[in-house]
Design an enzyme around this catalytic site. Structure first.
Site, PDB file in Angstrom:
ATOM      1  N   SER A  58      33.373  36.674  43.947  1.00 40.70           N
ATOM      2  CA  SER A  58      34.521  37.341  43.337  1.00 40.70           C
ATOM      3  C   SER A  58      34.315  38.847  43.212  1.00 40.70           C
ATOM      4  CB  SER A  58      34.807  36.697  41.979  1.00 40.70           C
ATOM      5  OG  SER A  58      36.013  37.146  41.441  1.00 40.70           O
ATOM      6  N   ASP A  73      40.487  42.029  43.910  1.00 42.80           N
ATOM      7  CA  ASP A  73      39.033  41.921  43.804  1.00 42.80           C
ATOM      8  C   ASP A  73      38.488  41.321  45.098  1.00 42.80           C
ATOM      9  OD1 ASP A  73      39.979  39.339  43.404  1.00 42.80           O
ATOM     10  OD2 ASP A  73      38.408  38.807  41.991  1.00 42.80           O
ATOM     11  N   ASP A  99      37.404  38.466  46.212  1.00 42.80           N
ATOM     12  CA  ASP A  99      37.889  37.207  46.802  1.00 42.80           C
ATOM     13  C   ASP A  99      39.395  37.046  46.705  1.00 42.80           C
ATOM     14  OD1 ASP A  99      38.068  36.614  44.055  1.00 42.80           O
ATOM     15  OD2 ASP A  99      37.590  34.496  44.380  1.00 42.80           O
ATOM     16  N   ASP A 116      41.548  36.744  44.149  1.00 38.55           N
ATOM     17  CA  ASP A 116      42.251  35.892  43.195  1.00 38.55           C
ATOM     18  C   ASP A 116      42.727  36.646  41.957  1.00 38.55           C
ATOM     19  OD1 ASP A 116      39.852  36.238  41.855  1.00 38.55           O
ATOM     20  OD2 ASP A 116      39.448  34.101  41.583  1.00 38.55           O
TER      21      ASP A 116
END
Length: 435
Positions: free
Chosen positions: A99, A235, A237, A239
């Protein structure tokens, strides 16, 4: 059984040290055996970290050692996993990402056939398989590249936001050198926007490095200096998302959720008439939702807890101040790109500066390092309750222990910044003296 590998968002740690190829292979095998066994079809996607290919290959080896079929979807945002699972009927999905963490870290998180992250109970069963060891049994699966996954994800976004015309909108996107660097700019361009991109040149080591939602100041400065209408920062990843208006004023998840809640209710698409947020959500959000007659439910910090509350209540919308925003009408996961598009849909124009969904109260959050969290919490309980009582109806105090570090977090919200700072300083002093 107490879990020691899985945290609140899968298995995460320093790649090659805690999160090794051997562990990834074992996790791939254990998860495949636990969820479906031989013949299972397992999706694997990842972000842009240099360790991603190693962990992807190790997971594929573990999946095939359990007799499963590993389908490699390449670099994609985390929310693409539940979408692809639903589209292709996969038995399991795996996302290789840490992340918003720096490139040295990586993580492995699993999604079930229902598109939801695996439950605590299933994760415990996977850990138990690792502890018990594997039977010596010949099972040979397959590894295949799954082509066209990016286009599948883009088509899903186009279908969800059909009718959203961004012609004439001048956007700046910060893709954090992460998983959104291809699909993010593409969807906004397809919908007609003029798009400038930063953070779109991943080299395996620059993910989240001075860019993305954890460094929102980069986006804010670039939006203001470049004359853009607004900007969004994702960010690593993909999400979560934060935003900046044309004046460079940052807009966090609380404000984006407030905009979305009021918009979805007006459109008749806010199922259940409520929204789920966390204990960290600004007091001003609750005030705004009360005025809009939208019910608010509060969950613990963590998108999995927000999602659990949404499912229990049958509601559509929820999220966190950090920019994890879940729209169950699209996907049961935080999706930064979809949330940015929902924001544009809610605005009905380009001016985030004209937003009036909520008025944020000044908020101060201090992380205090302590030797004994329980002792510190006990010492500050009465003073915190007294300060909370004095703020009743005007603000609030929240003191909580970190779940992963030896920290006590002191958060205060009050109508004036000076009052907020003074209360926070008094409580921090109590925690420091006790801890």
């Amino acid at each position: 059984m107490a879990r020691h590998l899985f945290g609140t968002d899968g298995v995460r740690g320093l790649a090659g040290e805690k999160l090794t190829g051997e562990l990834a292979m074992a996790l791939g095998r254990a998860a495949t055996e636990q969820v479906g066994g031989a013949g299972s079809r397992v999706l694997v996607i990842r972000d842009t970290r240099e360790s991603g290919e190693m962990l992807e290959a190790a997971l594929a080896a573990g999946i095939t050692a359990a007799g499963g079929e590993a389908l490699l979807g390449g670099v994609l945002p985390t929310p693409a996993a539940p979408l692809l699972i639903a589209q292709y009927g996969f038995d399991l999905g795996v996302v290789v990402s840490a992340s918003h963490n720096p490139y040295q870290d990586n993580g492995i998180k699993f999604f079930g056939a229902d598109g939801l992250k695996l439950s605590d109970a299933v994760e415990e069963e996977i850990e138990q398989r690792l502890e018990d060891g594997f039977a010596v049994e010949l099972k040979i699966g397959r590894v295949r590249e799954l082509h066209g996954t990016g286009e599948d994800y883009l088509r899903a976004l186009e279908a969800r936001f059909e009718g959203l015309d961004l012609t004439g909108v001048n956007l700046l996107l910060d893709c954090a050198h992460g998983a959104t660097y291809r699909v993010g700019p593409e969807i906004f361009r397809r919908l007609g926007a003029s798009v400038t991109v930063i953070g779109d040149e991943p080299d395996g080591r620059n993910i989240n490095d001075g860019v993305g939602s954890t460094h929102i100041e980069s986006l804010a400065s670039a939006v203001r200096s470049g004359g853009h209408d607004l900007g969004f920062a994702f960010d690593g990843d993909g999400d979560r998302v934060l935003a900046a208006d044309r004046n460079g004023v940052t807009v966090d998840g609380d404000e984006l959720i407030a905009l979305a809640a009021i918009h979805l209710r007006a459109a008749g698409r806010l199922n259940g008439g409520g929204v789920v947020v966390t204990v960290m959500t600004n007091f001003g959000f609750h005030t705004a939702m009360a005025a809009a007659q939208i019910e608010v439910a509060t969950a613990d910090v963590g998108d999995r807890y927000v999602l659990a509350e949404l499912r229990d209540r049958g509601w559509t919308l929820g999220g966190e101040q950090s920019g994890h925003i879940i729209d169950m009408g699209f996907v049961p996961s935080g999706d930064g790109i979809a949330s940015a598009l929902l924001t544009l849909e809610a605005l009905g124009g380009t001016d985030l500066g004209a937003r009036s969904a909520m008025e944020k109260l000044p908020q101060r959050l201090v992380n205090v390092k302590v030797a004994d969290k329980a002792l510190a919490l006990d010492a500050v309980a009465t003073p915190a309750a007294e300060e909370n009582s004095a703020l009743s109806g005007r603000g609030r105090v929240l003191v909580r222990a970190s779940g992963t570090e030896e920290l006590v977090r002191v958060m205060v919200e009050a109508p004036e910044a000076a009052e907020c700072d003074a209360i926070c300083a008094r409580l921090v002093a109590v925690v420091e003296a006790a801890g």
